[in-house]
Motif scaffolding. Structure first.
Motif, PDB file in Angstrom:
ATOM      1  N   ARG A  53     -28.055 -43.717 -16.816  1.00 39.46           N
ATOM      2  CA  ARG A  53     -27.405 -44.291 -15.632  1.00 39.46           C
ATOM      3  C   ARG A  53     -27.986 -43.638 -14.395  1.00 39.46           C
ATOM      4  O   ARG A  53     -28.201 -42.425 -14.376  1.00 39.46           O
ATOM      5  CB  ARG A  53     -25.893 -44.055 -15.672  1.00 39.46           C
ATOM      6  CG  ARG A  53     -25.220 -44.396 -14.356  1.00 39.46           C
ATOM      7  CD  ARG A  53     -23.725 -44.412 -14.438  1.00 39.46           C
ATOM      8  NE  ARG A  53     -23.266 -45.570 -15.168  1.00 39.46           N
ATOM      9  CZ  ARG A  53     -21.982 -45.949 -15.227  1.00 39.46           C
ATOM     10  NH1 ARG A  53     -21.058 -45.251 -14.600  1.00 39.46           N
ATOM     11  NH2 ARG A  53     -21.620 -47.017 -15.906  1.00 39.46           N
ATOM     12  N   HIS A  92     -25.989 -53.843 -15.607  1.00 39.83           N
ATOM     13  CA  HIS A  92     -25.190 -52.986 -16.504  1.00 39.83           C
ATOM     14  C   HIS A  92     -25.001 -53.829 -17.781  1.00 39.83           C
ATOM     15  O   HIS A  92     -23.947 -54.399 -18.028  1.00 39.83           O
ATOM     16  CB  HIS A  92     -23.855 -52.675 -15.833  1.00 39.83           C
ATOM     17  CG  HIS A  92     -23.036 -51.611 -16.498  1.00 39.83           C
ATOM     18  ND1 HIS A  92     -23.349 -51.062 -17.726  1.00 39.83           N
ATOM     19  CD2 HIS A  92     -21.891 -51.003 -16.098  1.00 39.83           C
ATOM     20  CE1 HIS A  92     -22.427 -50.155 -18.021  1.00 39.83           C
ATOM     21  NE2 HIS A  92     -21.543 -50.105 -17.059  1.00 39.83           N
ATOM     22  N   ARG A 147     -23.278 -54.221 -10.199  1.00 36.83           N
ATOM     23  CA  ARG A 147     -24.216 -54.471 -11.311  1.00 36.83           C
ATOM     24  C   ARG A 147     -23.503 -55.207 -12.449  1.00 36.83           C
ATOM     25  O   ARG A 147     -24.124 -55.910 -13.232  1.00 36.83           O
ATOM     26  CB  ARG A 147     -24.785 -53.141 -11.808  1.00 36.83           C
ATOM     27  CG  ARG A 147     -23.717 -52.090 -12.132  1.00 36.83           C
ATOM     28  CD  ARG A 147     -24.337 -50.730 -12.182  1.00 36.83           C
ATOM     29  NE  ARG A 147     -23.362 -49.676 -12.416  1.00 36.83           N
ATOM     30  CZ  ARG A 147     -23.553 -48.413 -12.048  1.00 36.83           C
ATOM     31  NH1 ARG A 147     -24.649 -48.059 -11.416  1.00 36.83           N
ATOM     32  NH2 ARG A 147     -22.660 -47.500 -12.312  1.00 36.83           N
ATOM     33  N   VAL A 148     -22.183 -55.019 -12.530  1.00 36.75           N
ATOM     34  CA  VAL A 148     -21.411 -55.719 -13.564  1.00 36.75           C
ATOM     35  C   VAL A 148     -21.471 -57.229 -13.289  1.00 36.75           C
ATOM     36  O   VAL A 148     -21.685 -58.038 -14.198  1.00 36.75           O
ATOM     37  CB  VAL A 148     -19.937 -55.237 -13.558  1.00 36.75           C
ATOM     38  CG1 VAL A 148     -19.093 -56.057 -14.509  1.00 36.75           C
ATOM     39  CG2 VAL A 148     -19.862 -53.756 -13.894  1.00 36.75           C
ATOM     40  N   ARG A 196     -14.335 -53.758  -8.886  1.00 39.08           N
ATOM     41  CA  ARG A 196     -13.923 -52.623  -8.047  1.00 39.08           C
ATOM     42  C   ARG A 196     -14.620 -52.696  -6.689  1.00 39.08           C
ATOM     43  O   ARG A 196     -15.808 -53.033  -6.614  1.00 39.08           O
ATOM     44  CB  ARG A 196     -14.326 -51.309  -8.756  1.00 39.08           C
ATOM     45  CG  ARG A 196     -13.932 -50.056  -8.025  1.00 39.08           C
ATOM     46  CD  ARG A 196     -14.243 -48.834  -8.883  1.00 39.08           C
ATOM     47  NE  ARG A 196     -15.667 -48.633  -9.084  1.00 39.08           N
ATOM     48  CZ  ARG A 196     -16.461 -47.961  -8.275  1.00 39.08           C
ATOM     49  NH1 ARG A 196     -15.970 -47.393  -7.189  1.00 39.08           N
ATOM     50  NH2 ARG A 196     -17.749 -47.812  -8.545  1.00 39.08           N
ATOM     51  N   GLN A 214     -16.645 -51.015  -4.232  1.00 34.99           N
ATOM     52  CA  GLN A 214     -17.533 -49.859  -4.465  1.00 34.99           C
ATOM     53  C   GLN A 214     -17.808 -49.104  -3.167  1.00 34.99           C
ATOM     54  O   GLN A 214     -18.912 -49.180  -2.618  1.00 34.99           O
ATOM     55  CB  GLN A 214     -18.836 -50.337  -5.107  1.00 34.99           C
ATOM     56  CG  GLN A 214     -18.596 -51.256  -6.290  1.00 34.99           C
ATOM     57  CD  GLN A 214     -19.422 -50.904  -7.500  1.00 34.99           C
ATOM     58  OE1 GLN A 214     -20.459 -50.282  -7.404  1.00 34.99           O
ATOM     59  NE2 GLN A 214     -18.941 -51.315  -8.657  1.00 34.99           N
ATOM     60  N   PRO A 239     -13.770 -54.215 -15.097  1.00 34.54           N
ATOM     61  CA  PRO A 239     -14.625 -53.264 -15.834  1.00 34.54           C
ATOM     62  C   PRO A 239     -14.142 -51.819 -15.728  1.00 34.54           C
ATOM     63  O   PRO A 239     -14.584 -50.964 -16.502  1.00 34.54           O
ATOM     64  CB  PRO A 239     -15.984 -53.414 -15.138  1.00 34.54           C
ATOM     65  CG  PRO A 239     -15.663 -53.903 -13.762  1.00 34.54           C
ATOM     66  CD  PRO A 239     -14.415 -54.726 -13.887  1.00 34.54           C
ATOM     67  N   GLY A 240     -13.268 -51.532 -14.767  1.00 33.52           N
ATOM     68  CA  GLY A 240     -12.802 -50.168 -14.569  1.00 33.52           C
ATOM     69  C   GLY A 240     -13.863 -49.337 -13.886  1.00 33.52           C
ATOM     70  O   GLY A 240     -15.046 -49.676 -13.951  1.00 33.52           O
ATOM     71  N   PRO A 241     -13.521 -48.282 -13.199  1.00 32.44           N
ATOM     72  CA  PRO A 241     -12.144 -47.861 -12.932  1.00 32.44           C
ATOM     73  C   PRO A 241     -11.491 -48.764 -11.883  1.00 32.44           C
ATOM     74  O   PRO A 241     -12.181 -49.253 -10.977  1.00 32.44           O
ATOM     75  CB  PRO A 241     -12.316 -46.432 -12.406  1.00 32.44           C
ATOM     76  CG  PRO A 241     -13.707 -46.390 -11.838  1.00 32.44           C
ATOM     77  CD  PRO A 241     -14.526 -47.365 -12.612  1.00 32.44           C
TER      78      PRO A 241
HETATM   79  N1  ASP Z   1     -17.867 -48.976 -14.386  1.00 35.85           N
HETATM   80  C1  ASP Z   1     -18.594 -50.072 -13.797  1.00 35.85           C
HETATM   81  C2  ASP Z   1     -19.969 -49.635 -13.349  1.00 35.85           C
HETATM   82  O1  ASP Z   1     -20.379 -48.551 -13.653  1.00 35.85           O
HETATM   83  C3  ASP Z   1     -17.843 -50.741 -12.720  1.00 35.85           C
HETATM   84  C4  ASP Z   1     -17.531 -49.914 -11.521  1.00 35.85           C
HETATM   85  O2  ASP Z   1     -17.881 -48.735 -11.447  1.00 35.85           O
HETATM   86  O3  ASP Z   1     -16.956 -50.481 -10.626  1.00 35.85           O
HETATM   87  O4  ASP Z   1     -20.640 -50.392 -12.698  1.00 35.85           O
END
Ligand code: ASP
Length: 320
Positions: A111, A139, A172-173, A226, A228, A266-268
């Motif tokens: 990552r 992702h 990215r989700v 989320r 971001q 997708p969390g968090p």
């Molecule tokens: N956990 C997911 C990501 O790493 C979603 C997020 O962080 O909002 O992209």
């Protein structure tokens, strides 16, 4: 021998995968759900293999999920603590990759906060690489676990209306989900404030809305994203209160979707920003916990395929 349906060395993104390859990874993941629900939870298929988790960006669920997946397949797992490693002393991404490569891992799960960094690293090593999220690019294992969740709950992906709502620009989700869902024949809508819609996104074939009540109309799946904050340079939303009022998922907005629409995230989660606890915790409608559970099964399938392919690539002397 390489996997005949998924003969690739790396999984860097969903873009470019075929429906057959996607279905194959979902079918392989499906087999691990029962293993994960059993008391033993182990399978020795990767005994003696080495998986390295290399996370340059914070993560709780994805890193743990990769770690559990590798352990449940009997592999040896190393978690690289980037803050305490040489990266903190200024070692470059490539140096780190080359150093880890010299230890002969089978797969690196990586990552990084920069889009494209995982591909750059994959080009320098001779083991399999799985992208655990690169910047706002892709992702892939998240999109696969989302697809598995939807397929199990709805029986299919094709023809479903999936509304992806919120901070699409930095997600990215969202991007991995566009590629996967459109490839599998779903209809994808995005719903976001104008400031959080990536330019040219409609060229991908998604429908774009700025009004939740219109965009959620008759949706089968409501996927919240989320906000971001860590990727925002400047002000993209006026205030949390205002954002929640127009784009936060609550009962009232959800009522526009199909009565059995599935809620995903997708969390968090930022409760009270993009989603109300009342709907997030409604376990009849919300698949959020299931997404986390199925994530382990998906990562088991992906690690298994890549580790086996890596053996074939290595013994064929293919280098990369
Ligand atoms: N956990 C997911 C990501 O790493 C979603 C997020 O962080 O909002 O992209």
């Amino acid at each position: 021998m390489k996997d005949q349906v998924f003969p690739h060395r790396h999984l860097l993104g969903i873009e470019g995968l075929t429906p057959i390859e996607i279905n194959h990874l979902l079918d392989l993941s499906e087999r691990y759900i029962a293993v994960n629900r059993s008391s033993k939870k182990t399978n020795e298929s990767l005994k003696g293999r080495t998986i390295i988790n290399l996370f340059f960006e914070n993560s709780t669920r994805t890193r743990t999920s990769f770690e559990l997946a590798a352990l449940r397949l009997g592999a040896n797992v190393i978690n690289m603590q980037v803050e305490t490693s040489s990266v903190a002393k200024g070692e470059t991404l490539i140096d780190t990759a080359v150093t880890l490569n010299a230890m002969h891992p089978d797969v690196l799960a990586v990552r990084h906060s920069d889009s494209g960094a995982v591909k750059l690293l994959a080009d320098k090593v001779n083991c399999g690489v799985v992208n655990g999220g690169d910047g706002s690019h892709e992702h892939p294992t998240q999109a696969l676990l989302d697809a598995l969740t939807i397929r199990r709950r709805k029986g299919r992906l094709s023809g479903l209306i999936v509304a992806i709502c919120g901070d699409v620009l930095h997600s990215r989700v969202a991007r991995s989900n566009f590629y996967l869902l459109l490839t599998m024949g779903a209809r994808v809508r995005i719903i976001a404030p104008k400031t959080l819609i990536p330019s040219g996104v409609n060229r991908l074939g998604v429908e774009v809305f700025t009004d939740m009540s219109k965009g959620l109309k008759d949706a089968d799946i409501v996927m919240m994203l989320r906000v971001q904050n860590e990727r925002m340079k400047g002000s993209f939303i006026p205030s949390v209160r205002e954002y929640f009022r127009f784009f936060g998922l609550d009962r009232q907005k959800l009522a526009q979707a199909k009565p059995d629409a599935l809620i995903m995230h997708p969390g968090p989660m930022n409760r009270g920003t993009e989603i109300d606890s009342d709907v997030a915790d409604d376990f009849e409608r919300s698949a959020i916990r299931e997404q986390v559970e199925l994530g382990v099964a998906v990562r088991m399938a992906v690690l298994e395929v890549l580790a086996k392919n890596n053996m074939a690539f290595t013994s064929a002397g293919a280098g990369k």
